[in-house]
Design a protein around this motif. Structure first.
Motif, PDB file in Angstrom:
ATOM      1  N   LEU A   1       0.857  -1.182   0.000  1.00  0.00           N
ATOM      2  CA  LEU A   1       0.000   0.000   0.000  1.00  0.00           C
ATOM      3  C   LEU A   1       0.896   1.235   0.000  1.00  0.00           C
ATOM      4  N   VAL A   2       0.773   2.061  -1.056  1.00  0.00           N
ATOM      5  CA  VAL A   2       1.620   3.258  -1.146  1.00  0.00           C
ATOM      6  C   VAL A   2       0.801   4.542  -1.046  1.00  0.00           C
ATOM      7  N   GLU A   3      -0.485   4.477  -1.283  1.00  0.00           N
ATOM      8  CA  GLU A   3      -1.431   5.562  -1.071  1.00  0.00           C
ATOM      9  C   GLU A   3      -2.754   4.913  -0.679  1.00  0.00           C
ATOM     10  N   PRO A   4      -3.674   5.652  -0.082  1.00  0.00           N
ATOM     11  CA  PRO A   4      -4.906   5.026   0.423  1.00  0.00           C
ATOM     12  C   PRO A   4      -5.714   4.234  -0.591  1.00  0.00           C
ATOM     13  N   THR A   5      -5.523   4.483  -1.896  1.00  0.00           N
ATOM     14  CA  THR A   5      -6.249   3.700  -2.900  1.00  0.00           C
ATOM     15  C   THR A   5      -5.312   2.993  -3.870  1.00  0.00           C
ATOM     16  N   LEU A   6      -4.005   2.975  -3.594  1.00  0.00           N
ATOM     17  CA  LEU A   6      -3.045   2.416  -4.543  1.00  0.00           C
ATOM     18  C   LEU A   6      -2.163   1.363  -3.894  1.00  0.00           C
ATOM     19  N   VAL A   7      -2.059   0.216  -4.560  1.00  0.00           N
ATOM     20  CA  VAL A   7      -1.132  -0.845  -4.160  1.00  0.00           C
ATOM     21  C   VAL A   7      -0.116  -1.012  -5.283  1.00  0.00           C
ATOM     22  N   LEU A   8       1.159  -0.944  -4.928  1.00  0.00           N
ATOM     23  CA  LEU A   8       2.243  -1.145  -5.893  1.00  0.00           C
ATOM     24  C   LEU A   8       2.588  -2.622  -5.948  1.00  0.00           C
ATOM     25  N   THR A   9       2.691  -3.163  -7.166  1.00  0.00           N
ATOM     26  CA  THR A   9       2.980  -4.583  -7.336  1.00  0.00           C
ATOM     27  C   THR A   9       3.746  -4.777  -8.643  1.00  0.00           C
ATOM     28  N   ALA A  10       3.890  -6.025  -9.075  1.00  0.00           N
ATOM     29  CA  ALA A  10       4.568  -6.329 -10.334  1.00  0.00           C
ATOM     30  C   ALA A  10       3.553  -6.396 -11.465  1.00  0.00           C
ATOM     31  N   ALA A  11       3.872  -5.790 -12.595  1.00  0.00           N
ATOM     32  CA  ALA A  11       2.981  -5.844 -13.752  1.00  0.00           C
ATOM     33  C   ALA A  11       2.803  -7.276 -14.239  1.00  0.00           C
ATOM     34  N   SER A  12       3.848  -8.109 -14.071  1.00  0.00           N
ATOM     35  CA  SER A  12       3.776  -9.493 -14.531  1.00  0.00           C
ATOM     36  C   SER A  12       2.803 -10.333 -13.715  1.00  0.00           C
ATOM     37  N   CYS A  13       2.272  -9.786 -12.631  1.00  0.00           N
ATOM     38  CA  CYS A  13       1.217 -10.478 -11.894  1.00  0.00           C
ATOM     39  C   CYS A  13      -0.106 -10.463 -12.671  1.00  0.00           C
ATOM     40  N   PHE A  14      -0.152  -9.644 -13.721  1.00  0.00           N
ATOM     41  CA  PHE A  14      -1.356  -9.528 -14.534  1.00  0.00           C
ATOM     42  C   PHE A  14      -0.977  -9.721 -16.004  1.00  0.00           C
ATOM     43  N   PRO A  15      -0.589 -10.926 -16.392  1.00  0.00           N
ATOM     44  CA  PRO A  15      -0.102 -11.140 -17.755  1.00  0.00           C
ATOM     45  C   PRO A  15      -1.163 -10.897 -18.818  1.00  0.00           C
ATOM     46  N   GLU A  16      -2.452 -10.975 -18.452  1.00  0.00           N
ATOM     47  CA  GLU A  16      -3.508 -10.723 -19.428  1.00  0.00           C
ATOM     48  C   GLU A  16      -3.735  -9.226 -19.657  1.00  0.00           C
ATOM     49  N   ASN A  17      -3.096  -8.386 -18.841  1.00  0.00           N
ATOM     50  CA  ASN A  17      -3.311  -6.940 -18.903  1.00  0.00           C
ATOM     51  C   ASN A  17      -2.004  -6.183 -19.111  1.00  0.00           C
ATOM     52  N   PRO A  18      -1.303  -6.435 -20.218  1.00  0.00           N
ATOM     53  CA  PRO A  18      -0.015  -5.751 -20.388  1.00  0.00           C
ATOM     54  C   PRO A  18      -0.147  -4.234 -20.487  1.00  0.00           C
ATOM     55  N   GLN A  19      -1.305  -3.736 -20.920  1.00  0.00           N
ATOM     56  CA  GLN A  19      -1.511  -2.293 -21.043  1.00  0.00           C
ATOM     57  C   GLN A  19      -2.285  -1.715 -19.867  1.00  0.00           C
ATOM     58  N   GLY A  20      -2.509  -2.513 -18.832  1.00  0.00           N
ATOM     59  CA  GLY A  20      -3.284  -2.034 -17.694  1.00  0.00           C
ATOM     60  C   GLY A  20      -4.776  -2.141 -17.943  1.00  0.00           C
ATOM     61  N   GLY A  21      -5.546  -1.313 -17.265  1.00  0.00           N
ATOM     62  CA  GLY A  21      -6.998  -1.333 -17.399  1.00  0.00           C
ATOM     63  C   GLY A  21      -7.658  -2.246 -16.382  1.00  0.00           C
ATOM     64  N   THR A  22      -8.891  -2.595 -16.629  1.00  0.00           N
ATOM     65  CA  THR A  22      -9.626  -3.470 -15.724  1.00  0.00           C
ATOM     66  C   THR A  22      -9.021  -4.867 -15.745  1.00  0.00           C
ATOM     67  N   PRO A  23      -8.718  -5.462 -14.579  1.00  0.00           N
ATOM     68  CA  PRO A  23      -8.114  -6.794 -14.575  1.00  0.00           C
ATOM     69  C   PRO A  23      -8.965  -7.810 -15.323  1.00  0.00           C
ATOM     70  N   ALA A  24      -8.305  -8.602 -16.176  1.00  0.00           N
ATOM     71  CA  ALA A  24      -9.024  -9.648 -16.910  1.00  0.00           C
ATOM     72  C   ALA A  24      -9.562 -10.696 -15.955  1.00  0.00           C
TER      73      ALA A  24
END
Length: 627
Positions: free
Chosen positions: A53-76
């Motif tokens: 948790l880095v801000e009250p609504t933001l969690v920092l993580t690895a982008a590779s945790c979401f391989p279906e979402n390389p461009q971001g957006g709503t999690p697949a």
């Protein structure tokens, strides 16, 4: 040590794609269990990761945790986050393209868990670092808490670090995305690939963990931290935003602009607060751009809302005009029936039990600019007192708060309008001698009386208020009636009404016909209507083009508001076009509505209420200003 590129790729496949067991695991080999307010666990179908948790609504993580979402957006894959004793869902992802990092925006604001601190400047600190994660440990597949182990940096590039763990520690399955941070809890990196040395079920003898640098991402994180939304109800706009960490002790300044993107300049400042919302008393019928800037220098992206019509009787603030009735007499009871867009709901719903007594004159308007219409009463006579009760959306509060003690005497004709365009309704008084006085609302009281015109609305003429040129400031019109039926307009420039004997129509509202004002075609400029009443019940409209009222004898309805019924104007279904209503009063207390489609009033005898505003009660809205 720095991992060989081929080995790193293999390790990444294990540590990321293999991050997940059926359930999330707890963290790092050779580590210790820790209760960390910022340590986050992310779980999805067949996958688990870590984050911070880095801000009250933001969690920092690895982008590779979401391989279906390389461009971001709503999690697949729908993803749940557990952090600081809360469970939230990931609403959207913001991914980096230069390193394996992503921000997960939560659908919940977490204010009672301290986030991981962000670095004030880029740079990897010397000495030991900590890595926290929810992956498996040396001894457990599914630990209940995060684990922490010590690491040192063996090498780094502009976007990555290679880490060596103390006592043979490495990141394990489920640790990808976990924070790497300094001894004073300041973010340094995000965990990525690993040899998984010492992890339960692994036999790898090599050691080493890679991470993506985050020490230079403070600005990027701050760019995402404040997200604003604006919701307009009529002309009132509720501006809300996500907060920064409580430790920042931030205040927030809100800027607004109706003629382009909002900028952080003094002339666009509409308020400063330590809260996370603010009501902007905006001018009606405008596209407003907003910007929120914290006292720490963090700013939102611009966001916007379009204000609707100013409504004199939207008591609930939902954008639809409601109706009220004032019993007056010795009781002074005020009842309200709310519009749901198809009818007025509620019977004998009391919003005040002692307001506008005797023959006082009740009027309605949004005097504090919060998007909910309030009530005012004028004692007139020698006292000239003006009392206001503000709406909270369910009732009118206060037993008559004095807002002015010398306004609206004797036979002055009174009306409500936002004459300076600040989003708060003001009051105008027309004397029979042609003087026009205005008191501007300051949100808690009306200011001193000012002369805004010296030759307008004489004798028995009917003066009225509307924004006839669509500039957000209400103007005045007067109907001479009789055989001439002229209509004159004086426009507001924000401090006075300009123009004398400017004729906008020469054949409208004869003799005892009842004129009315409304934006009937929804173009942002108020038009004029007239009710012939009697046995005919015709309704004629002349539309404003911003300089005149156009059309003669254009009939919009031929069977509405008969005899001594009380006609009214309001946007009852909230579509931006004003409609017409009529109160039969008497013993029946029926209320009929005909909706505008922009070219006519539709429907005959469409009853919206059958038990409201009896006999001599005074309804609102009403085309007849004074009864």
């Amino acid at each position: 040590m720095k991992l060989h590129s081929k080995t790193a790729a293999v390790a990444a496949a294990v540590a990321v794609a293999g991050l997940a067991t059926a359930l999330p695991a707890s963290a790092v080999s050779a580590g210790t269990t820790a209760k960390l307010s910022f340590a986050a666990k992310l779980t999805a179908d067949g996958r688990a990761c870590s984050g911070s948790l880095v801000e009250p609504t933001l969690v920092l993580t690895a982008a590779s945790c979401f391989p279906e979402n390389p461009q971001g957006g709503t999690p697949a894959k729908p993803t749940t986050v557990t952090v600081g004793g809360h469970t939230a869902k990931v609403a959207t992802l913001i991914s980096r393209t230069d390193r394996d990092v992503a921000l997960a925006r939560l659908d919940t604001t977490i204010t009672d868990a301290a986030p991981l601190k962000l670095p004030a400047a880029a740079g990897i600190p010397a000495g030991e670092l900590s890595l926290a994660g929810w992956g498996r440990t040396s001894t457990e597949w599914l630990p209940a808490d995060a684990s922490v182990a010590k690491f040192t940096v063996s090498s780094s590039t502009a976007t990555s670090v290679s880490l060596t763990g103390a006592n043979g520690a490495d990141a394990c399955k489920g640790d990808a995305g976990g924070p790497v941070y300094s001894q004073d809890n300041v973010l340094v990196a995000v965990a990525g690939a690993s040899w998984q040395h010492g992890c339960l079920g692994e036999t790898q003898t090599r050691q080493g963990t890679n991470g993506a640098r985050a020490d230079d991402l403070t600005g990027w994180i701050h760019e995402q931290a404040i997200v604003g939304t604006a919701k307009a109800a009529g002309h009132g706009v509720t501006v809300s935003w996500t907060p920064l960490a409580a430790s920042d002790n931030a205040t927030y300044s809100v800027y607004a602009n109706a003629s382009g993107p909002a900028k952080a300049v003094p002339e666009q400042l509409v308020g400063t607060t330590a809260e996370t919302s603010l009501v902007h008393s905006a001018a009606a019928r405008q596209n407003w751009s907003y910007l929120v800037v914290s006292s720490t220098g963090v700013a939102s992206q611009a966001f916007s809302a379009k204000t609707g019509n100013r409504s004199l009787t939207d008591f609930t603030g939902d954008g639809k005009a409601d109706i009220a009735t004032f019993v007056r007499g010795s009781a002074g009871t005020v009842f309200v029936a709310n519009s749901d867009g198809g009818q007025f709901v509620g019977r004998s719903v009391k919003w005040h039990d002692r307001f506008s007594i005797g023959d006082e004159i009740p009027l309605t308007g949004d005097f504090n600019g919060d998007g909910k219409a309030d009530v005012a009463t004028f004692t007139r006579g020698d006292t000239g007192d003006v009392y206001v009760a503000l709406s909270d959306g369910t009732k009118f509060n206060g037993n008559g708060t004095l807002w002015q003690d010398d306004f609206g005497h004797a036979d002055d004709r009174l009306a409500i309008g936002d004459f300076n365009g600040d989003g708060k309704d003001d009051v105008v008084a027309f004397t029979t001698r042609g003087a026009v006085y205005v008191v501007l609302s300051e949100g808690t009281k009306f200011g001193p009386a000012q002369v805004w015109h010296t030759g307008f609305g004489f004798g028995s003429e009917i003066p009225m208020v509307g924004d006839f040129n669509g500039d957000g400031k209400d103007d005045i019109a007067t109907f001479t009636r009789g055989d001439t039926a002229d209509v004159f307009v004086a426009l507001s420039d924000g401090s006075k009404f300009t123009g004398t004997s400017v004729k906008w129509h020469d054949n409208f509202a004869f003799n005892d016909e009842i004129p009315a004002i409304g934006d009937f075609n929804g173009d942002g400029k108020d038009d004029i209507a007239v009710f012939t009443r009697g046995a005919a019940g015709d309704v004629f409209v002349a539309l404003s083009d911003g300089t005149k009222f156009t059309g003669t004898s254009v009939k919009w309805h031929d069977n509405f508001a008969f005899n001594d019924e009380i006609p009214a104007i309001g946007d009852f279904n909230g579509d931006g076009k004003d409609d017409i209503a009529t109160f039969t009063r008497g013993d029946a207390g029926d209320v009929f509505v005909s909706l505008s489609d922009g070219g006519q009033f539709t429907g005959i005898s469409v009853k919206w209420h059958d038990n409201f505003a009896f006999n001599n009660e005074v309804p609102a809205p009403r085309a007849i200003t004074v009864l």
